[in-house]
Design a protein around this motif. Sequence first.
Motif, PDB file in Angstrom:
ATOM      1  N   ILE A   1       4.169   1.444  10.266  1.00  0.00           N
ATOM      2  CA  ILE A   1       3.721   2.135   9.061  1.00  0.00           C
ATOM      3  C   ILE A   1       4.396   3.499   8.930  1.00  0.00           C
ATOM      4  N   LEU A   2       4.681   4.144  10.077  1.00  0.00           N
ATOM      5  CA  LEU A   2       5.392   5.421  10.035  1.00  0.00           C
ATOM      6  C   LEU A   2       6.840   5.227   9.607  1.00  0.00           C
ATOM      7  N   THR A   3       7.402   4.089   9.967  1.00  0.00           N
ATOM      8  CA  THR A   3       8.796   3.798   9.614  1.00  0.00           C
ATOM      9  C   THR A   3       8.943   3.366   8.158  1.00  0.00           C
ATOM     10  N   LEU A   4       7.982   2.605   7.648  1.00  0.00           N
ATOM     11  CA  LEU A   4       8.122   1.967   6.345  1.00  0.00           C
ATOM     12  C   LEU A   4       7.520   2.748   5.179  1.00  0.00           C
ATOM     13  N   ARG A   5       6.620   3.718   5.446  1.00  0.00           N
ATOM     14  CA  ARG A   5       6.021   4.439   4.322  1.00  0.00           C
ATOM     15  C   ARG A   5       7.084   5.249   3.588  1.00  0.00           C
ATOM     16  N   ASP A   6       6.826   5.531   2.338  1.00  0.00           N
ATOM     17  CA  ASP A   6       7.753   6.272   1.483  1.00  0.00           C
ATOM     18  C   ASP A   6       7.818   7.727   1.949  1.00  0.00           C
ATOM     19  N   THR A   7       8.941   8.117   2.511  1.00  0.00           N
ATOM     20  CA  THR A   7       9.057   9.463   3.080  1.00  0.00           C
ATOM     21  C   THR A   7       9.080  10.557   2.011  1.00  0.00           C
ATOM     22  N   SER A   8       9.297  10.166   0.757  1.00  0.00           N
ATOM     23  CA  SER A   8       9.284  11.172  -0.310  1.00  0.00           C
ATOM     24  C   SER A   8       7.861  11.511  -0.748  1.00  0.00           C
ATOM     25  N   THR A   9       6.873  10.723  -0.299  1.00  0.00           N
ATOM     26  CA  THR A   9       5.473  10.989  -0.607  1.00  0.00           C
ATOM     27  C   THR A   9       4.917  11.972   0.412  1.00  0.00           C
ATOM     28  N   ALA A  10       4.455  13.113  -0.061  1.00  0.00           N
ATOM     29  CA  ALA A  10       3.913  14.128   0.841  1.00  0.00           C
ATOM     30  C   ALA A  10       2.665  13.597   1.540  1.00  0.00           C
ATOM     31  N   LEU A  11       2.576  13.854   2.827  1.00  0.00           N
ATOM     32  CA  LEU A  11       1.405  13.460   3.608  1.00  0.00           C
ATOM     33  C   LEU A  11       0.418  14.620   3.621  1.00  0.00           C
ATOM     34  N   HIS A  12      -0.783  14.379   3.084  1.00  0.00           N
ATOM     35  CA  HIS A  12      -1.796  15.436   2.987  1.00  0.00           C
ATOM     36  C   HIS A  12      -2.837  15.362   4.093  1.00  0.00           C
ATOM     37  N   ALA A  13      -3.047  14.175   4.662  1.00  0.00           N
ATOM     38  CA  ALA A  13      -4.063  14.018   5.702  1.00  0.00           C
ATOM     39  C   ALA A  13      -3.637  12.956   6.701  1.00  0.00           C
ATOM     40  N   LEU A  14      -3.874  13.245   7.980  1.00  0.00           N
ATOM     41  CA  LEU A  14      -3.593  12.285   9.039  1.00  0.00           C
ATOM     42  C   LEU A  14      -4.721  12.335  10.053  1.00  0.00           C
TER      43      LEU A  14
END
Length: 273
Positions: free
Chosen positions: A88-101
Amino acid sequence: MSNLADEVMISPKKRARHDNEEKNQDRLSDLPDCLILHILSFLNSKHTVQTCILSKRWKLMWKRIPTLILDSSNFPTVKHFSIFVSKILTLRDTSTALHALDLHRHGSIEPQLLKKVLDCVYSHNTHLQQLGISLHGETCLILRGISSCCALTSLKLSLYSRGSYNFDTTLFPKSLNLPALTSLDLTNFAFCGDENGRAEPFLTFTRLNSLVISSCTVKDAQILRISSETLVNLAMHNISSSFTKIELSAPSLCAFTINGSLDQKICGSGLFC
């Protein structure tokens, strides 16, 4: 992506049911993308990936969700969890800002996998607002990664050294500077004292509104001082008896909760001495 769906173990029966539903009008799919993404952001990441089979529109939707909730208890084995997190870390859209983890692993995590998670944290360090990590791992590496997250408003940490079974506490860094932080929740930390025999670990958090400390101790000091002009809620759980006094200076404090035995004397304005 289909391989990732396989990793979360979607049964053939469930897949057939969703295929049939795809033929009908889906009210949820009538919503705009931004609203769907907001709704999905509250789900565990395993479940968000499973939505990829709902319809063609949903096929890539999960890649743009601004939150990651990764909990090993939702997987049958540690190997399944590790493979899922890595993909999931490899395939998610890297241009989408991550707000919560939120990363929860009951036990140790592979160093390589932890590095991958922390690389993700670092790459989104100017956008990440909420971070929760609970695991056994390289605590120094984790704290170093957190220190770069200048936009954090909420931080929840429960950390144990990798391979530690006697629950050694993790030293809380005096230099941690998170200017936007309003909520802090710490489990299994040790706060270091200064030359005056006091440990005052929260001075740099000038916007702190909520503080929870659990199973924490004080090192090289007998006094834990909590000083904050903005603190409203304070909770202390299972505090170690390694120090003798708690000094509070929190004029805005409205709620103070203590669970477990408390051997310390508590002093502070408006309390008791």
